[in-house]
Motif scaffolding. Sequence first.
Motif, PDB file in Angstrom:
ATOM      1  N   LEU A  13      -9.005  -1.599  -2.543  1.00 24.94           N
ATOM      2  CA  LEU A  13      -7.599  -1.426  -2.897  1.00 24.94           C
ATOM      3  C   LEU A  13      -7.232  -2.233  -4.140  1.00 24.94           C
ATOM      4  O   LEU A  13      -6.490  -1.772  -5.007  1.00 24.94           O
ATOM      5  CB  LEU A  13      -6.698  -1.838  -1.728  1.00 24.94           C
ATOM      6  CG  LEU A  13      -6.738  -0.916  -0.513  1.00 24.94           C
ATOM      7  CD1 LEU A  13      -6.118  -1.613   0.697  1.00 24.94           C
ATOM      8  CD2 LEU A  13      -6.033   0.391  -0.807  1.00 24.94           C
ATOM      9  N   MET A  29      -6.223   8.356   0.751  1.00 28.40           N
ATOM     10  CA  MET A  29      -6.557   6.958   1.000  1.00 28.40           C
ATOM     11  C   MET A  29      -7.896   6.784   1.712  1.00 28.40           C
ATOM     12  O   MET A  29      -8.361   5.660   1.892  1.00 28.40           O
ATOM     13  CB  MET A  29      -5.442   6.301   1.825  1.00 28.40           C
ATOM     14  CG  MET A  29      -4.082   6.314   1.140  1.00 28.40           C
ATOM     15  SD  MET A  29      -4.077   5.562  -0.492  1.00 28.40           S
ATOM     16  CE  MET A  29      -4.238   3.850  -0.048  1.00 28.40           C
ATOM     17  N   LEU A  70      -2.549  -8.385  -0.500  1.00 28.60           N
ATOM     18  CA  LEU A  70      -3.335  -7.751   0.558  1.00 28.60           C
ATOM     19  C   LEU A  70      -3.827  -8.761   1.572  1.00 28.60           C
ATOM     20  O   LEU A  70      -3.898  -8.467   2.761  1.00 28.60           O
ATOM     21  CB  LEU A  70      -4.520  -6.993  -0.059  1.00 28.60           C
ATOM     22  CG  LEU A  70      -4.148  -5.800  -0.949  1.00 28.60           C
ATOM     23  CD1 LEU A  70      -5.369  -5.313  -1.708  1.00 28.60           C
ATOM     24  CD2 LEU A  70      -3.532  -4.691  -0.124  1.00 28.60           C
ATOM     25  N   TYR A 101     -10.637   4.379   0.506  1.00 31.42           N
ATOM     26  CA  TYR A 101     -10.350   2.954   0.623  1.00 31.42           C
ATOM     27  C   TYR A 101     -10.471   2.436   2.056  1.00 31.42           C
ATOM     28  O   TYR A 101     -10.770   1.269   2.268  1.00 31.42           O
ATOM     29  CB  TYR A 101      -8.940   2.654   0.091  1.00 31.42           C
ATOM     30  CG  TYR A 101      -8.709   3.290  -1.250  1.00 31.42           C
ATOM     31  CD1 TYR A 101      -9.380   2.838  -2.376  1.00 31.42           C
ATOM     32  CD2 TYR A 101      -7.857   4.375  -1.382  1.00 31.42           C
ATOM     33  CE1 TYR A 101      -9.205   3.447  -3.601  1.00 31.42           C
ATOM     34  CE2 TYR A 101      -7.667   4.989  -2.610  1.00 31.42           C
ATOM     35  CZ  TYR A 101      -8.357   4.521  -3.714  1.00 31.42           C
ATOM     36  OH  TYR A 101      -8.179   5.129  -4.933  1.00 31.42           O
ATOM     37  N   ILE A 155       0.844  -1.203   0.000  1.00 29.34           N
ATOM     38  CA  ILE A 155       0.000   0.000   0.000  1.00 29.34           C
ATOM     39  C   ILE A 155       0.876   1.248   0.000  1.00 29.34           C
ATOM     40  O   ILE A 155       0.659   2.183  -0.788  1.00 29.34           O
ATOM     41  CB  ILE A 155      -0.961   0.001   1.205  1.00 29.34           C
ATOM     42  CG1 ILE A 155      -1.973  -1.132   1.065  1.00 29.34           C
ATOM     43  CG2 ILE A 155      -1.655   1.356   1.350  1.00 29.34           C
ATOM     44  CD1 ILE A 155      -2.759  -1.432   2.335  1.00 29.34           C
ATOM     45  N   ARG A 215       2.408   1.774  -3.405  1.00 31.58           N
ATOM     46  CA  ARG A 215       1.438   2.312  -4.369  1.00 31.58           C
ATOM     47  C   ARG A 215       1.170   3.788  -4.091  1.00 31.58           C
ATOM     48  O   ARG A 215       1.029   4.584  -5.017  1.00 31.58           O
ATOM     49  CB  ARG A 215       0.147   1.510  -4.324  1.00 31.58           C
ATOM     50  CG  ARG A 215      -0.848   1.911  -5.370  1.00 31.58           C
ATOM     51  CD  ARG A 215      -0.404   1.547  -6.764  1.00 31.58           C
ATOM     52  NE  ARG A 215      -0.515   0.110  -6.851  1.00 31.58           N
ATOM     53  CZ  ARG A 215       0.069  -0.627  -7.764  1.00 31.58           C
ATOM     54  NH1 ARG A 215       0.787  -0.090  -8.694  1.00 31.58           N
ATOM     55  NH2 ARG A 215      -0.050  -1.934  -7.748  1.00 31.58           N
TER      56      ARG A 215
END
Length: 118
Positions: free
Chosen positions: A105, A77, A116, A80, A63, A66
């Motif tokens: 995500l 974020m 994930l 999400y 995460i 990214r």
Amino acid sequence: MDIRPLHTEEDYQAALADVSALVDIDPAPGTPEGDRLEIMATLIERYEADHFPLEHPDAIEAIRFRMEQGGLTARDMQPYFGNLNRVYEVLNRKRGLSLAMIRRLNQELKIPADVLIG
């Protein structure tokens, strides 16, 4: 064409040298040299997968990566994770990812689900 499986480090090093020489001459696909390059690359790939496996990054590392790639901030974020406090809780590993977070995500940021979940 004398091609054989790579069993030892010496076999691997010899294959790397062979491929390096073939890459330098840049053979056309379908030629004997092109076929040799393709086969040797496959053997090297297999040897490396068996002897030098790559670990998947952990979910939070993926995460953060990214976010860095996309220039995203914690505030970005929120769609999400929910509110900003929840974003920080997840990024600081104080809260786990929910199934809904994982789906968002994966779908929106294209982070692989197996990373994930893992």
